[in-house]
Enzyme design. Structure first.
Site, PDB file in Angstrom:
ATOM      1  N   PRO A  12     -37.891 -27.468  92.610  1.00 12.27           N
ATOM      2  CA  PRO A  12     -39.081 -27.397  91.748  1.00 12.27           C
ATOM      3  C   PRO A  12     -40.260 -28.119  92.388  1.00 12.27           C
ATOM      4  CG  PRO A  12     -37.513 -29.026  90.918  1.00 12.27           C
ATOM      5  CD  PRO A  12     -36.826 -28.309  92.030  1.00 12.27           C
ATOM      6  N   THR A  46     -44.517 -28.740  91.830  1.00 12.24           N
ATOM      7  CA  THR A  46     -45.833 -28.603  91.219  1.00 12.24           C
ATOM      8  C   THR A  46     -46.836 -28.156  92.279  1.00 12.24           C
ATOM      9  OG1 THR A  46     -45.342 -30.268  89.577  1.00 12.24           O
ATOM     10  CG2 THR A  46     -47.665 -29.966  90.130  1.00 12.24           C
ATOM     11  N   GLN A  59     -38.349 -25.171  85.194  1.00 11.58           N
ATOM     12  CA  GLN A  59     -38.162 -26.603  85.003  1.00 11.58           C
ATOM     13  C   GLN A  59     -39.058 -27.076  83.863  1.00 11.58           C
ATOM     14  OE1 GLN A  59     -39.681 -29.805  87.526  1.00 11.58           O
ATOM     15  NE2 GLN A  59     -37.583 -30.513  87.799  1.00 11.58           N
ATOM     16  N   HIS A  81     -36.259 -31.577  83.275  1.00  9.30           N
ATOM     17  CA  HIS A  81     -36.758 -32.502  84.301  1.00  9.30           C
ATOM     18  C   HIS A  81     -36.559 -33.934  83.803  1.00  9.30           C
ATOM     19  CE1 HIS A  81     -38.778 -34.336  87.479  1.00  9.30           C
ATOM     20  NE2 HIS A  81     -39.944 -33.722  87.464  1.00  9.30           N
ATOM     21  N   ALA A 126     -35.874 -36.487  85.852  1.00  9.68           N
ATOM     22  CA  ALA A 126     -35.891 -37.279  87.090  1.00  9.68           C
ATOM     23  C   ALA A 126     -37.290 -37.850  87.338  1.00  9.68           C
ATOM     24  CB  ALA A 126     -35.477 -36.383  88.265  1.00  9.68           C
ATOM     25  N   TYR A 177     -40.397 -39.655  84.986  1.00  7.10           N
ATOM     26  CA  TYR A 177     -41.070 -39.053  83.829  1.00  7.10           C
ATOM     27  C   TYR A 177     -40.319 -39.386  82.532  1.00  7.10           C
ATOM     28  CZ  TYR A 177     -43.768 -36.907  87.501  1.00  7.10           C
ATOM     29  OH  TYR A 177     -44.568 -36.730  88.598  1.00  7.10           O
ATOM     30  N   ARG A 225     -31.812 -32.249  85.888  1.00  2.91           N
ATOM     31  CA  ARG A 225     -32.140 -32.902  87.164  1.00  2.91           C
ATOM     32  C   ARG A 225     -32.218 -34.417  86.983  1.00  2.91           C
ATOM     33  NH1 ARG A 225     -36.934 -32.339  91.822  1.00  2.91           N
ATOM     34  NH2 ARG A 225     -35.341 -31.940  93.373  1.00  2.91           N
ATOM     35  N   GLY A 285     -37.346 -28.459  99.313  1.00  2.00           N
ATOM     36  CA  GLY A 285     -38.672 -28.552  98.726  1.00  2.00           C
ATOM     37  C   GLY A 285     -39.742 -28.178  99.730  1.00  2.00           C
TER      38      GLY A 285
END
Ligand SMILES: Cc1cc2nc3c(=O)[nH]c(=O)nc-3n(C[C@H](O)[C@H](O)[C@H](O)COP(=O)(O)O)c2cc1C
Length: 366
Positions: free
Chosen positions: A25, A27, A101, A176, A178, A181, A229, A323
Site C-alpha cells: 500500500p 499513498t 487499505q 491499516h 501499522a 496511525y 497490517r 513498495g
C-alpha cells in the site's frame, strides 16, 4: 533454471493469486479534486501494475475525521465508491486481486485538514511530528482524547468502509493498523493513557482492532476478505516509541488473530529503521511471527528479488510485498521473470500530484 518461488501461484481458501508478488500500500496523493474521488489517472497507475498477484491500494480514509494528508482518496462518499469502481475494474480486467487499505490517521493530522477540529486520538498527547497540510508542513497539535461515542462511531466507519470497498469491486480490505496511525496509537503505551476498556492492559489497548473486526463481520463482510497490517518494531515515527510491553502486545494480537479470526492474511512489516540496539525491539519479524500465525502471511520492507525468493523458499512468509520498487517498476513481475535490471524511484514525485513520477515509469519492452 528452477522456477522462482516468488513467481509461483498462491492458493488458499481465500486468495487465488497468479504469483506471490504483492504491491504494498502506498499513498500517492493523486486524488486532486475537492471530494478526493479516485480518478482515471489512478486507474491507469494501478492497471500498469496489475501483473502483481495482489495489489493493496494506498491508504483510503474511512471518514473525514480520519484524514491526515491532502489529495488522498476516501472510501466514505458515494462518489468515492464510484471512483474506486473504475479503478478496481481496470485492475480486474488484467487479473490481479485487489484489496483496499482502509485508514484513519488518528492524531497524525491537523485542524487545517479537519475543518478546524482537533484530530482524534486515544489520549490528548501531541506526537510532536509534522504533517502536510494545504499550506505546507505544520507541527502537529495536541489531539482530542476520543469519547466512548467517538470510538463507537469510528468502529462503525470501518465497518461501513469495508462494505463500501466490496461495493466498489475490491476483493477485500486491509485494516491499516501499522505505522503510528490510529490503531497503533491505541496499541502503544506512550500514546494511550486511557483508563477505560481501551487502555491500561495489553488486552485493552488491542481492543479497538478486534472490535473493528467484529463490527466488519457483523456488517456481513466475510473475514476471509479482510487483512490486517501491523508494524511491531516501529520506533521513532509519529511519536511512537517501543517499551517492554510493545512486543508482548503484538504477540498477543497476532496469537489472537491466528486463533480466533480466519482472515485473508496478516501483513507484517520488518523494522523500517535499525532497531538492533533497542532493548525492546524484535529485529526479525517474519522469523518471530511465522510460527505464531497459522494463516497467510505477507512480509514487507526493503525486499529484493533474491530476499523474496529466499523467504518463500524458507517458509518464513507466503507472499512478499514490494513498495518503492513498485513505484518505478510497473512490470516488476516481468522484470523478476527476466532477471532484468530495476529502475530507481524518484522521491520528489512520490506525493507531487499529476502523472509525472506516477504513470510515466516505462515498462521494459515498452
Ligand atoms: C510513497 C510511499 C507511500 C506509502 N504509503 C503507505 C500507505 O498508505 N499505507 C501503508 O501501510 N504504508 C505505506 N507506505 C509504506 C509501504 O507500504 C512499505 O511498507 C514501505 O515502502 C517499505 O517497503 P519497501 O522497502 O518495499 O519500499 C508508503 C511508502 C511509500 C514509499
Amino acid at each position: 533454471m528452477a522456477e522462482q518461488p516468488l513467481l509461483t501461484p498462491f492458493k488458499s481458501d481465500k486468495l487465488n493469486l497468479r504469483n506471490r508478488v504483492v504491491m504494498a500500500p502506498m499513498t500517492r496523493s493523486r486524488a486532486e479534486n475537492p471530494g478526493t474521488v479516485p480518478n482515471d489517472l489512478m486507474a491507469e497507475y494501478y492497471a500498469q501494475r496489475a501483473s502483481a498477484g495482489l495489489i493493496i491500494s494506498e491508504g483510503t480514509y474511512v471518514s473525514p475525521e480520519g484524514v491526515g494528508y491532502i489529495n488522498v482518496p476516501g472510501i466514505y462518499s458515494p462518489e468515492q465508491v464510484a471512483g474506486w469502481h473504475k479503478v478496481t475494474d481496470a485492475v480486474h480486467k488484467l487479473g490481479s486481486q485487489f484489496f483496499a487499505q482502509i485508514w484513519h490517521v488518528g492524531r497524525v493530522s491537523h485542524p487545517d485538514l479537519l475543518d478546524g477540529n482537533l484530530p482524534l486520538a486515544p489520549s490528548a498527547i501531541n506526537p510532536h511530528d509534522k504533517v502536510y497540510t494545504p499550506t505546507g508542513f505544520q507541527e502537529t497539535v495536541e489531539p482530542r482524547a476520543m469519547t466512548a461515542e467517538q470510538i463507537k462511531q469510528t468502529i462503525a466507519d470501518f465497518a461501513k468502509a469495508a462494505q463500501n470497498a466490496l461495493a466498489a469491486g475490491f476483493d477485500g480490505v486491509e485494516i491499516h493498523s501499522a505505522n503510528g496511525y490510529l490503531f497503533h496509537q491505541f496499541f502503544n503505551g506512550t500514546s494511550n493513557h486511557r483508563t477505560d476498556e481501551y487502555g491500561g492492559s495489553i488486552e485493552n489497548r488491542a481492543r479497538l482492532l478486534f472490535d473493528v473486526l467484529d463490527a466488519i463481520k457483523a456488517a456481513g463482510v466475510d473475514l476471509g476478505k479482510v487483512g490486517v497490517r501491523l508494524n511491531p518494531s516501529l520506533h521513532g515515527l509519529f511519536g511512537i516509541t517501543m517499551d517492554e510491553e510493545t512486543i508482548p502486545t503484538f504477540d498477543y494480537i497476532i496469537k489472537r488473530l491466528s486463533a480466533e479470526y480466519d482472515l485473508a492474511y496478516l501483513h507484517l512489516t520488518e523494522p523500517m529503521t535499525d532497531v538492533s540496539k533497542l532493548p525492546f525491539a524484535e529485529p526479525h519479524i517474519a522469523k518471530r511471527y511465522r510460527p505464531l500465525y497459522k494463516g497467510t502471511l505477507i512480509i514487507n520492507v526493503r525486499m529484493t528479488q533474491e530476499k523474496g525468493n529466499k523467504i518463500i523458499a524458507d517458509g518464513d512468509a507466503d507472499l512478499v510485498a514490494f513498495g518503492t520498487l513498485y513505484i518505478s517498476n510497473p512490470d516488476l513481475v516481468e522484470r523478476f521473470a527476466q532477471n532484468a535490471p530495476l529502475a530507481e524511484a524518484h522521491k520528489e514525485t512520490f506525493y507531487s500530484g499529476g502523472p509525472k513520477g506516477y504513470t510515466d515509469y516505462p515498462k521494459l519492452n515498452a
